[in-house]
Design a protein around this motif. Sequence first.
Motif, mmCIF file in Angstrom:
data_model
loop_
_atom_site.group_PDB
_atom_site.id
_atom_site.type_symbol
_atom_site.label_atom_id
_atom_site.label_comp_id
_atom_site.label_asym_id
_atom_site.label_seq_id
_atom_site.Cartn_x
_atom_site.Cartn_y
_atom_site.Cartn_z
ATOM 1 N N ILE A 128 20.559 -0.179 10.138
ATOM 2 C CA ILE A 128 21.755 -0.203 9.846
ATOM 3 C C ILE A 128 22.199 -1.915 9.646
ATOM 4 O O ILE A 128 23.085 -2.063 8.760
ATOM 5 C CB ILE A 128 22.625 0.426 10.952
ATOM 6 C CG1 ILE A 128 22.305 1.879 10.887
ATOM 7 C CG2 ILE A 128 24.093 0.317 10.832
ATOM 8 C CD1 ILE A 128 22.945 2.716 11.841
ATOM 9 N N ASP A 129 21.655 -2.590 10.614
ATOM 10 C CA ASP A 129 21.867 -3.978 10.305
ATOM 11 C C ASP A 129 21.611 -4.702 9.184
ATOM 12 O O ASP A 129 22.051 -5.408 8.491
ATOM 13 C CB ASP A 129 21.345 -4.694 11.498
ATOM 14 C CG ASP A 129 21.859 -4.532 13.023
ATOM 15 O OD1 ASP A 129 23.092 -4.112 12.877
ATOM 16 O OD2 ASP A 129 21.029 -4.575 14.118
ATOM 17 N N GLN A 130 20.124 -4.378 8.565
ATOM 18 C CA GLN A 130 19.977 -4.701 7.308
ATOM 19 C C GLN A 130 20.987 -4.331 6.150
ATOM 20 O O GLN A 130 21.037 -4.940 5.274
ATOM 21 C CB GLN A 130 18.456 -4.035 7.058
ATOM 22 C CG GLN A 130 17.286 -4.743 7.663
ATOM 23 C CD GLN A 130 16.111 -4.483 7.656
ATOM 24 O OE1 GLN A 130 15.831 -3.914 6.454
ATOM 25 N NE2 GLN A 130 15.296 -4.198 8.561
ATOM 26 N N LEU A 131 21.251 -2.892 6.348
ATOM 27 C CA LEU A 131 22.392 -2.334 5.395
ATOM 28 C C LEU A 131 23.544 -3.180 5.552
ATOM 29 O O LEU A 131 24.058 -3.526 4.413
ATOM 30 C CB LEU A 131 22.721 -0.824 5.697
ATOM 31 C CG LEU A 131 23.630 -0.078 4.669
ATOM 32 C CD1 LEU A 131 23.263 -0.225 3.301
ATOM 33 C CD2 LEU A 131 23.791 1.339 5.214
ATOM 34 N N LEU A 132 24.003 -3.506 6.630
ATOM 35 C CA LEU A 132 25.284 -4.367 6.693
ATOM 36 C C LEU A 132 25.040 -5.689 6.315
ATOM 37 O O LEU A 132 26.027 -6.258 5.677
ATOM 38 C CB LEU A 132 25.579 -4.409 8.107
ATOM 39 C CG LEU A 132 26.334 -2.948 8.840
ATOM 40 C CD1 LEU A 132 26.562 -3.281 10.339
ATOM 41 C CD2 LEU A 132 27.778 -2.837 8.151
ATOM 42 N N ASP A 188 33.270 1.683 6.464
ATOM 43 C CA ASP A 188 32.472 2.949 6.440
ATOM 44 C C ASP A 188 31.683 3.049 7.221
ATOM 45 O O ASP A 188 31.331 4.023 7.985
ATOM 46 C CB ASP A 188 32.548 3.522 4.958
ATOM 47 C CG ASP A 188 33.751 3.890 4.260
ATOM 48 O OD1 ASP A 188 34.935 3.990 4.850
ATOM 49 O OD2 ASP A 188 33.815 4.067 3.207
ATOM 50 N N ILE A 189 30.567 2.016 7.004
ATOM 51 C CA ILE A 189 29.407 2.096 7.444
ATOM 52 C C ILE A 189 29.724 1.711 9.208
ATOM 53 O O ILE A 189 29.004 2.419 10.204
ATOM 54 C CB ILE A 189 28.522 0.803 7.167
ATOM 55 C CG1 ILE A 189 28.069 1.237 5.683
ATOM 56 C CG2 ILE A 189 27.346 0.735 8.121
ATOM 57 C CD1 ILE A 189 27.569 -0.070 5.047
ATOM 58 N N GLN A 190 30.487 0.918 9.566
ATOM 59 C CA GLN A 190 30.914 0.805 10.978
ATOM 60 C C GLN A 190 31.564 1.876 11.811
ATOM 61 O O GLN A 190 31.014 2.296 12.815
ATOM 62 C CB GLN A 190 31.864 -0.318 10.960
ATOM 63 C CG GLN A 190 31.249 -1.819 10.750
ATOM 64 C CD GLN A 190 30.515 -2.365 11.579
ATOM 65 O OE1 GLN A 190 29.976 -1.806 12.499
ATOM 66 N NE2 GLN A 190 30.341 -3.797 11.536
ATOM 67 N N ALA A 208 30.331 6.973 14.998
ATOM 68 C CA ALA A 208 30.056 8.438 15.040
ATOM 69 C C ALA A 208 28.670 8.837 15.645
ATOM 70 O O ALA A 208 28.457 9.468 16.564
ATOM 71 C CB ALA A 208 30.189 9.126 13.931
ATOM 72 N N LEU A 209 27.732 8.016 15.112
ATOM 73 C CA LEU A 209 26.435 8.066 15.622
ATOM 74 C C LEU A 209 26.193 7.691 17.063
ATOM 75 O O LEU A 209 25.291 8.540 17.818
ATOM 76 C CB LEU A 209 25.415 7.144 14.849
ATOM 77 C CG LEU A 209 23.860 7.268 15.258
ATOM 78 C CD1 LEU A 209 23.271 8.682 14.980
ATOM 79 C CD2 LEU A 209 23.225 6.270 14.383
ATOM 80 N N TRP A 247 26.513 9.469 5.717
ATOM 81 C CA TRP A 247 25.682 8.183 4.952
ATOM 82 C C TRP A 247 25.548 8.360 3.518
ATOM 83 O O TRP A 247 25.879 7.693 2.760
ATOM 84 C CB TRP A 247 24.312 8.375 5.704
ATOM 85 C CG TRP A 247 24.173 7.493 7.120
ATOM 86 C CD1 TRP A 247 23.921 8.140 8.173
ATOM 87 C CD2 TRP A 247 24.531 6.300 7.560
ATOM 88 N NE1 TRP A 247 24.032 7.459 9.426
ATOM 89 C CE2 TRP A 247 24.506 6.379 9.030
ATOM 90 C CE3 TRP A 247 25.112 5.442 6.956
ATOM 91 C CZ2 TRP A 247 24.755 5.272 9.539
ATOM 92 C CZ3 TRP A 247 25.520 3.896 7.599
ATOM 93 C CH2 TRP A 247 25.518 3.801 8.881
ATOM 94 N N GLN A 248 25.414 10.001 3.281
ATOM 95 C CA GLN A 248 25.214 10.114 1.928
ATOM 96 C C GLN A 248 26.495 9.970 1.242
ATOM 97 O O GLN A 248 26.428 9.237 -0.020
ATOM 98 C CB GLN A 248 24.985 11.734 1.667
ATOM 99 C CG GLN A 248 23.676 11.993 2.075
ATOM 100 C CD GLN A 248 23.283 13.545 2.105
ATOM 101 O OE1 GLN A 248 24.379 14.438 2.455
ATOM 102 N NE2 GLN A 248 22.122 13.932 1.691
ATOM 103 N N ALA A 249 27.448 10.024 1.668
ATOM 104 C CA ALA A 249 28.818 9.844 0.963
ATOM 105 C C ALA A 249 29.374 8.431 0.667
ATOM 106 O O ALA A 249 29.702 7.951 -0.150
ATOM 107 C CB ALA A 249 30.067 10.697 1.605
ATOM 108 N N SER A 250 28.743 7.448 1.975
ATOM 109 C CA SER A 250 29.029 6.264 1.808
ATOM 110 C C SER A 250 28.207 5.427 0.569
ATOM 111 O O SER A 250 28.884 4.290 0.344
ATOM 112 C CB SER A 250 28.405 5.680 3.045
ATOM 113 O OG SER A 250 27.125 5.521 3.234
#
Length: 573
Positions: free
Chosen positions: A85-89, A107-109, A114-115, A152-155
């Motif tokens: 997730i950090d790499q994605l951000l 959205d990712i945050q 939620a996770l 995640w899919q929607a993001s």
Amino acid sequence: MLLAVGVLLLVSVLAGILLFQSWKTYSSASQARDAFAVIRATVSVMELASAERGPMNAALGADLPVPESNLAALRAARARTDAQIDQLLALYATPSPRFGQIGARADIQRIREALELARRNADLLIATPREPLTGDAVWEVVSAMVAVIPQWQASMGRDVGVAMLNEVDTPGMLSLALLASELREQAGLLGSIYTPALAGHRPLTQVEHFRIERVRGRIDELRSLIDSRLATRPELMRSQSFAQLQRRYFGDGLEYLEHVRQDATLPGAGVTTSTGQLAAIYVPMMGSIIQFRDVLLDAIGQSIDGYRAGALRLMLVTLAATALLVAALGLALVQFRRRVIGPFGLASRIITAIANGTPPPRIPEGKHQGEVDEVFSALRVLKENSAVKTRLEAERDRLIVDLANLAETDYLTGLLNRRAFETRFEVTRAQWQEQGPVLAFILFDIDNFKNVNDTYGHASGDIALKSVAELCRKIWRQSDTVARVGGEEFAVLCHTGNADEAVEMAERMRSAMSAEPVTAEDGAIFSLTASFGVACARWEHAADARKLFHVADELLYQAKLNGRNQVLQRMLG
């Protein structure tokens, strides 16, 4: 001198058009590369978040105190997800964010929060004494982890669109990779359904069997979609990764889960498989799905990088050719009128025609020398590339339309699929007006459909499903919304004057199915019956419309228990 300045100005404009087109192509390829990096990182996050359920399920099924090895495995899995997730951000951490990046980062945050909430609930349940621990509580925790994946899919929806618009050399490959990613999630979900029963050392319940069948149906659907797309790509069909997928997951993996299911179904026998054993054996078998997906993603990444490198080369070549041309014009002012004005006037018309998508004038060949001939050679390449690009864009647009239709249509019956039906349901509920006094939700399921497959074969089962779909088109009104929402489960949403009218329509469908003979693949004749659950809500109880699906599902289940081939109805409120 004035004439020379005019010619140089004209050349600069023409060069600017060429450079702009080259830069636009390069910019689009760069955007596609960035979007694909986000897609790949998001897919990895989805995979790792799904993989967390393996050690989590093992910890839920272990006796207290939970062994440190189980807890360490869970912590390691979560750490891998957080790192990804950090790499994605980090992909959004640019000094000047593009349009939409700030919202996507938010959205990712939000999804990460939620996770974290789902993890905390899981940790509380892991520490709960095992005696009062119920299957419903375990499934609630598992479901909370599962519910994060669609977010995640929607993001990554916007990035998928950008990548598909630039998927020139490998059209359709990204949708195939996303299908493989969805298959990995459904495979993980199928294993997680066993967790409540294995953790409680008890047999599977009817509800859990129903969940298993529903997910198996989605896995079979994804397998069919993947096979249909691979039919046009024989090199992938013959690849080692696809063969490994067929053998390790669709063969060994599903066979192992069926063995566990039998072990957790036999009456009077203790369940011998633990959640830890299930994760240790089943999770490696799902690795073949990830391997197949990564092969597809690698091919897409190489294609996008190659396309971008080619666009960069074309832009540099165009820039260099333009510079040489301007220098040549400065040294040949005497020959300017005869050798430059005429050819570049023609080149201007050719470029304008190519840019507007109209047939360009004939490009002369061998008539001019030096740099002018190079320009016309470049224009011939540009003309050929424009024709190829136009054809590929038309094919890409058609594929995008086909993907949109496939996303809403059940591939076998032609009816709406579950996702499209749920969308129509929410729209209908939100726009419900008083002139439609009763909203009816009808859920029906073919009785003993497994016996049809076992007796006559899966091909005959498909024939039966198509027969039911044809009856739906005849029985239900054009204004009704009809969908196939599961393997042999169908749903109807309609407005009626009263609840009795909805029951009458359901009875008409039930009678038509009983009376309609079905011819199996080998020529044998058999008939079908179905059980119906009809849930209705009046206008004054519009707020209760959200409960319709749940009530219809309960009624359908009760109809099955009451002997099948019947219609049960309930009015909300």
